[in-house]
Design an enzyme around this catalytic site. Sequence first.
Site, mmCIF file in Angstrom:
data_model
loop_
_atom_site.group_PDB
_atom_site.id
_atom_site.type_symbol
_atom_site.label_atom_id
_atom_site.label_comp_id
_atom_site.label_asym_id
_atom_site.label_seq_id
_atom_site.Cartn_x
_atom_site.Cartn_y
_atom_site.Cartn_z
ATOM 1 N N CYS A 126 1.107 -1.206 0.161
ATOM 2 C CA CYS A 126 0.457 0.157 -0.512
ATOM 3 C C CYS A 126 0.785 1.166 -0.187
ATOM 4 C CB CYS A 126 -0.953 0.028 1.179
ATOM 5 S SG CYS A 126 -2.491 0.813 0.953
ATOM 6 N N HIS A 127 0.803 2.710 0.999
ATOM 7 C CA HIS A 127 1.912 3.434 1.067
ATOM 8 C C HIS A 127 2.825 2.842 1.495
ATOM 9 C CE1 HIS A 127 -1.488 5.087 1.216
ATOM 10 N NE2 HIS A 127 -1.286 5.752 -0.004
ATOM 11 N N GLU A 157 -5.648 7.519 -4.473
ATOM 12 C CA GLU A 157 -5.207 8.455 -4.173
ATOM 13 C C GLU A 157 -6.417 9.566 -3.651
ATOM 14 O OE1 GLU A 157 -3.789 8.529 -0.558
ATOM 15 O OE2 GLU A 157 -1.694 8.942 -1.320
#
Length: 218
Positions: A126-127, A157
């Site tokens: 993910c991030h 996002e």
Amino acid sequence: MTRVLIALTSHSQLGDTGRTTGFYAGEAAEPWAVFTAAGHQVELVSVAGGRPPVDGLDDTDETQRRFFAEADVAGTRTAAELTAADYDAIFFAGGHGTMWDFPGAKDLAELAAAIYERGGVVAAVCHGPSALVELTLSDGRHLVDGKNVAAFTNSEEAAVGLTDVVPFLLADALTERGAIHHPAPDFTEQVVVDGRLVTGQNPASAHRAATEVSRLLG
């Protein structure tokens, strides 16, 4: 016994929104469950040590309940306290907090690079791949240069309304460092394995990303 580190953000503020953030609970809990079930010894590391901030906590989720009950979430160590030779893999959990402190976490990047250069696995979901943006190897090249990766997409996002809140767009930053980014439709499972680098796109990808890491560890 193989040893795996799960790396967590220590950043708690979601830009200037007044909202809090941290590591995304499921993106740490699900990999922890996969690794422990496979017999790997799992430890937690965070940017600042101690108890990291958490986001996305689901008290009804049995895996998350077990993770917070059994893993030492309150006592995470910092990368400076650890030695790369002790670990076979490092898994960077996501959560929006990572976008602020993972890229500048020099000790954490050096630890991950050393694990990789010793033949270990580097993974992120993910991030979490924000940790790879400034991760360079001993020859000065970015780890992701020329590598196939997945990460939270620009479209995702935008879908969560944070395009103008995060300090940069993750997919763009990875591409700028030479990565070949492979986006899947928003919030669907997407895991990319390139040698000993494993990356996942979003929370739905956390379980399989961890499964791929475990497979590489044998």
